[in-house]
Design an enzyme around this catalytic site. Structure first.
Site, PDB file in Angstrom:
ATOM      1  N   LYS A  76      -1.613 -10.309 -11.729  1.00 37.55           N
ATOM      2  CA  LYS A  76      -2.117  -8.941 -11.632  1.00 37.55           C
ATOM      3  C   LYS A  76      -1.506  -8.052 -12.719  1.00 37.55           C
ATOM      4  CE  LYS A  76      -4.995  -8.834  -8.137  1.00 37.55           C
ATOM      5  NZ  LYS A  76      -6.385  -8.338  -8.254  1.00 37.55           N
ATOM      6  N   TYR A  82       0.832 -14.816  -8.320  1.00 36.31           N
ATOM      7  CA  TYR A  82      -0.166 -13.790  -8.001  1.00 36.31           C
ATOM      8  C   TYR A  82       0.228 -12.440  -8.580  1.00 36.31           C
ATOM      9  CZ  TYR A  82      -2.584 -10.200  -5.338  1.00 36.31           C
ATOM     10  OH  TYR A  82      -3.303  -9.073  -4.984  1.00 36.31           O
ATOM     11  N   PHE A  87      -0.436  -2.153  -1.074  1.00 35.81           N
ATOM     12  CA  PHE A  87       0.201  -3.208  -0.300  1.00 35.81           C
ATOM     13  C   PHE A  87      -0.780  -3.769   0.732  1.00 35.81           C
ATOM     14  CE2 PHE A  87       3.802  -0.819  -1.943  1.00 35.81           C
ATOM     15  CZ  PHE A  87       4.699  -1.808  -2.302  1.00 35.81           C
ATOM     16  N   ASN A  88      -0.587  -3.439   1.997  1.00 34.37           N
ATOM     17  CA  ASN A  88      -1.348  -4.065   3.082  1.00 34.37           C
ATOM     18  C   ASN A  88      -2.569  -3.220   3.441  1.00 34.37           C
ATOM     19  OD1 ASN A  88       0.692  -6.235   3.744  1.00 34.37           O
ATOM     20  ND2 ASN A  88       1.941  -4.408   4.048  1.00 34.37           N
ATOM     21  N   SER A  93      -2.207  -4.722  -7.644  1.00 32.95           N
ATOM     22  CA  SER A  93      -1.435  -5.005  -6.439  1.00 32.95           C
ATOM     23  C   SER A  93      -0.019  -4.468  -6.560  1.00 32.95           C
ATOM     24  CB  SER A  93      -1.378  -6.514  -6.195  1.00 32.95           C
ATOM     25  OG  SER A  93      -0.485  -6.829  -5.152  1.00 32.95           O
TER      26      SER A  93
END
Length: 328
Positions: free
Chosen positions: A145, A141, A174-175, A117
């Site tokens: 990662k 989070y 990212f998204n 991520s």
């Protein structure tokens, strides 16, 4: 031989599974369905409903199938919630990685593609992020990662003492938005596209958190990448490892320029035909004005490129939202 896809019933994982199928590569899926959907995976694909922390389930998979490599997508993926649930986050993302690597070692499986991520970067000093940017995660989070990447590095170093060792790469992004198939959609309660769609479907007005940032239109700029493009590069990484090619330990799957939240809202209005003017809410604390990653290394090695524009991203996601399956 087959590749094991952990989290293969999730939004991203299911696209990866189908991308493998397009390439004629067999897969096995493990998913505990905590956020995934059994209907996202074809009945023809071997499926085990279990968590990756379950060593017995992993042992059964590696013992019962000829596993050539692993794409590891399973995990607890909600950065904001991870602040309230750090122990759960570390168990799923760190203990899960340890369990997976131990079973891989026990069964002589030496290839893994890790879905990492961009949360590993935290808030970068520059708006354009490269793989050389320092990692400063700001949530359990993101930290979990990054620890996963460290585990891969250290296991590769340890196993290379008596042979070729573990071969791995980690993909940071990212998204993730859009859909490659009408029956696969993002069902996360935390992601922008589903949140905006649910607001519209329920007759509410979507909102933007802050419009006074130092960006062209005053709203935050972020990377938005299409899930099918992402899946293609996961499979490209697996194929490269199978072919024995040397890969970088980390790749960014980024757009290079990003999109603003207002651009997303405008595209949603145009695609859905629902005319709305988003409400403006105050800034959220800690939201940087811009975070966008380059994808140059991934373009060189992993067939990475942005094949979809913002309208296509929104249209594919909206089509999938319009065909909600009864079991969802």
């Amino acid at each position: 031989m087959a590749w094991l896809v952990t989290g293969g019933a999730g939004y991203i994982g299911a696209h990866v599974v189908r991308a493998f199928g397009t390439e004629g590569i067999d897969v096995v899926v493990i998913d505990d369905l905590s956020s995934g959907h059994r209907g996202f995976v074809s009945p023809e694909v071997p499926f085990v409903e279990a968590n990756v922390v379950d060593r017995a389930a992993l042992h059964g998979i590696f013992g019962g199938h000829q596993i050539d490599g692993v794409v590891h997508l399973a995990g607890f993926k909600y950065a904001g919630v991870s602040v309230q649930r750090p122990l759960h986050t570390y168990t799923q993302n760190v203990t899960g990685m340890v369990s997976l690597l131990e079973e891989m070692a026990d069964h002589d499986v030496d290839k893994i593609v890790f879905s990492s991520s961009a949360a590993t970067y935290g808030t970068p000093d520059t708006g354009i992020v490269t793989e050389q940017n320092p990692t400063r995660p700001e949530s359990p989070y993101g930290e979990s990662k990054l620890i996963g990447e460290w585990l891969l590095r250290d296991q590769a170093r340890a196993t290379s003492q008596n042979g070729p060792g573990l071969r791995h790469t980690s993909l940071r992004y990212f998204n993730v938005v859009g859909s490659g198939y009408p029956d696969l959609r993002d069902t996360s309660p935390h992601n922008l596209f589903p949140l905006v769609f649910e607001q519209l479907v329920n007759g509410k007005v979507p909102y933007i958190n802050g419009d006074d940032y130092p960006t062209p239109d005053g709203t935050c700029v972020r990377d938005y990448v299409h899930v099918s493009d992402l899946a293609t590069s996961h499979v490209a990484a697996a194929k490269a490892l199978t072919a024995g090619r040397e890969l970088e330990p980390v790749y960014n799957l980024g757009s290079g320029d990003g999109l603003s939240v207002r651009q997303i809202m405008d595209a949603v209005a145009a695609v859905t035909g629902i005319d709305f003017t988003p409400d403006i809410h105050p800034r959220r604390p800690g939201d940087p004005a811009q975070i966008v990653a380059t994808g140059e290394l991934a373009a060189r090695d992993l067939d990475w490129r942005m094949r979809h524009n913002v309208e296509q991203m929104v249209a594919s996601a909206w089509e999938a939202r319009q065909t909600v399956r009864a079991e969802d």
